[in-house]
Structure formats: structure tokens, C-alpha cells
Write a protein that holds these residues in place. Structure first.
Motif, PDB file in Angstrom:
ATOM      1  N   GLY A   1       0.822  -1.212   0.000  1.00 41.41           N
ATOM      2  CA  GLY A   1       0.000   0.000   0.000  1.00 41.41           C
ATOM      3  C   GLY A   1       0.857   1.263   0.000  1.00 41.41           C
ATOM      4  N   ALA A   2       1.940   1.253   0.769  1.00 39.13           N
ATOM      5  CA  ALA A   2       2.853   2.405   0.787  1.00 39.13           C
ATOM      6  C   ALA A   2       3.509   2.581  -0.580  1.00 39.13           C
ATOM      7  CB  ALA A   2       3.909   2.226   1.871  1.00 39.13           C
TER       8      ALA A   2
ATOM      9  N   TYR B   1       0.918   4.100  -2.876  1.00 37.81           N
ATOM     10  CA  TYR B   1       0.638   5.497  -2.558  1.00 37.81           C
ATOM     11  C   TYR B   1       1.725   6.420  -3.105  1.00 37.81           C
ATOM     12  CZ  TYR B   1      -0.190   9.750   0.096  1.00 37.81           C
ATOM     13  OH  TYR B   1      -0.415  11.055   0.440  1.00 37.81           O
ATOM     14  N   PHE B   2       2.986   6.046  -2.976  1.00 43.00           N
ATOM     15  CA  PHE B   2       4.091   6.900  -3.385  1.00 43.00           C
ATOM     16  C   PHE B   2       4.524   6.696  -4.837  1.00 43.00           C
ATOM     17  CE2 PHE B   2       4.568   7.004   1.235  1.00 43.00           C
ATOM     18  CZ  PHE B   2       4.629   8.365   1.429  1.00 43.00           C
ATOM     19  N   TYR B   3       3.847   5.849  -5.586  1.00 44.99           N
ATOM     20  CA  TYR B   3       4.229   5.585  -6.965  1.00 44.99           C
ATOM     21  C   TYR B   3       4.339   6.840  -7.844  1.00 44.99           C
ATOM     22  CZ  TYR B   3       4.186   4.007 -11.755  1.00 44.99           C
ATOM     23  OH  TYR B   3       4.490   3.845 -13.067  1.00 44.99           O
TER      24      TYR B   3
ATOM     25  N   ARG C   1      -6.032   7.020  -8.914  1.00 41.58           N
ATOM     26  CA  ARG C   1      -5.093   8.133  -8.761  1.00 41.58           C
ATOM     27  C   ARG C   1      -5.438   8.997  -7.553  1.00 41.58           C
ATOM     28  NH1 ARG C   1      -1.568  11.109  -7.594  1.00 41.58           N
ATOM     29  NH2 ARG C   1      -0.580  12.659  -8.906  1.00 41.58           N
TER      30      ARG C   1
ATOM     31  N   MET D   1      -6.208   8.051  -4.691  1.00 39.49           N
ATOM     32  CA  MET D   1      -5.619   7.447  -3.495  1.00 39.49           C
ATOM     33  C   MET D   1      -4.100   7.556  -3.446  1.00 39.49           C
ATOM     34  SD  MET D   1      -7.935   4.054  -2.997  1.00 39.49           S
ATOM     35  CE  MET D   1      -7.805   3.423  -4.664  1.00 39.49           C
ATOM     36  N   MET D   2      -3.480   8.164  -4.460  1.00 41.07           N
ATOM     37  CA  MET D   2      -2.024   8.284  -4.515  1.00 41.07           C
ATOM     38  C   MET D   2      -1.566   9.671  -4.063  1.00 41.07           C
ATOM     39  SD  MET D   2      -1.150   6.448  -8.086  1.00 41.07           S
ATOM     40  CE  MET D   2      -1.300   4.711  -8.327  1.00 41.07           C
ATOM     41  N   ALA D   3      -0.271   9.805  -3.837  1.00 42.38           N
ATOM     42  CA  ALA D   3       0.325  11.048  -3.347  1.00 42.38           C
ATOM     43  C   ALA D   3       0.135  12.194  -4.343  1.00 42.38           C
ATOM     44  CB  ALA D   3       1.808  10.837  -3.082  1.00 42.38           C
ATOM     45  N   LYS D   4      -0.129  13.391  -3.802  1.00 42.15           N
ATOM     46  CA  LYS D   4      -0.222  14.617  -4.593  1.00 42.15           C
ATOM     47  C   LYS D   4       0.684  15.642  -3.921  1.00 42.15           C
ATOM     48  CE  LYS D   4      -4.570  15.081  -3.880  1.00 42.15           C
ATOM     49  NZ  LYS D   4      -5.633  14.258  -3.413  1.00 42.15           N
TER      50      LYS D   4
END
Length: 183
Positions: free
Chosen positions: A61-62, A65-67, A137, A139-142
Motif C-alpha cells: 500500500g505504501a 501510494y508513493f508511486y 489516482r 488514493m495516490m500522493a499529490k
């Protein structure tokens, strides 16, 4: 002509800026999370231990998220004559931005620069091209977040974290000031 006439078609335009995340900003989280996630998943499959399944899910999951921090095919932030672009939000026209300020939040000796944009109205009303991300997208980092503006209206302030981007905070601010009306 000499090129100094601003109304001439070939007059020099302010330089545009496009920047991605610094590659090293997310490599450890993505590659490390993937490696340890697969390692724990293998251990969980071999032993049947639910705790290892939970650890594998957390690590993977981490990494998920940081992909976006290791992707290089899309700029996270752009400054062009068209407007100001943020990946996952879209294009804001220069006339929509009332105020820009940069501030630092330091953790020990690490500088964390933030760019704060105060908008004329909520961002949803001002966006030119909405870069509608899919459910994955979201749910991923912004690098940005929407905040309440000084008048209390939701989404009329955008805070952009500049420290993970490859361009320096000063470069981003200088590029924006070249295009902002009244500067």
C-alpha cells in the motif's frame, strides 16, 4: 525588427517551467515497499500467518501510494502562458489567482517550502481543463491540497509542497511572477 517590440509576433515570451518530483524523493518508499511487501507476502503464503499478510498489505500500500513520485512521464507542476497546472487538479488561468506567497516550515534543519495560492473563487469554478483523475489516482500522493480561503469558502486556497519537486522553490515562484497579472 530588433525583437524589442512587445507587440511583434516574434517577441520573446517568458520561459515556461515544468517540473516533476525529484527521483530520489520516492524511490525508497516505492522500491523498498515493493521489495518488503513481496518478501512478507512470500513469508505469509509459506507460513499462512495473517500478521505477515497484514505487513505485506501495508508495505505494498505504501509503494502504491508513493508511486507518482517516481513517474517521469507527466509534470507535477507547470507554469506556462496558458496558466498554472497541477497534476490531478488541472489548469488554473492566471486571472484566477489573487495572491501567491511562499513560506517555509522547517523541521530541524530541513527546509519544507510551500507555495500558497489564494484564488478568486473555489478551484472547481475556475479550472480551465479539469484533469479528472480516476479513482485509483485519487488514493495516490499529490503535491497539493485544497484549503479554505480567508473568506471561509472551501477550495479557494491551494497549498503546494515544493520540497519534493526537482525545480527549486525560488524558480517556481519567479516563473509564476512572470505571468501573474500586475507583476
Amino acid at each position: 525588427m530588433s525583437g524589442s517590440d512587445p507587440f511583434e509576433e516574434n517577441a520573446p515570451q517568458p520561459a515556461a517551467l515544468a517540473t516533476n518530483y525529484q527521483r530520489q524523493a520516492g524511490e525508497m518508499m516505492v522500491y523498498g515497499g515493493t521489495f518488503f511487501g513481496l518478501f512478507f507476502l512470500l513469508g505469509a503464503v509459506m507460513s499462512g500467518t495473517w500478521g505477515l499478510f497484514a505487513l505485506a498489505a501495508a508495505m505494498l500500500g505504501a509503494a502504491f501510494y508513493f508511486y507518482p513520485m517516481i513517474r517521469t512521464e507527466r509534470a507535477q507542476l507547470r507554469v506556462e502562458a496558458k496558466g498554472f497546472y497541477l497534476d490531478g487538479l488541472g489548469w488554473l488561468p492566471w486571472t484566477a489567482i489573487r495572491d501567491v506567497r511562499m513560506y517555509d516550515r522547517s523541521v530541524r534543519t530541513i527546509r519544507n517550502a510551500h507555495l500558497e495560492l489564494t484564488l478568486a473563487a473555489p478551484a472547481d469554478e475556475l479550472l480551465m481543463d479539469v484533469d479528472k483523475p480516476d479513482a485509483v489516482r485519487v488514493m495516490m500522493a499529490k503535491t497539493w491540497s485544497l484549503k479554505k480561503g480567508p473568506d471561509g469558502s472551501a477550495g479557494s486556497k491551494i497549498v503546494v509542497r515544493l520540497e519534493p519537486l526537482s525545480a527549486s522553490p525560488e524558480e517556481v515562484l519567479a516563473a509564476m511572477r512572470r505571468y501573474l497579472p500586475g507583476n
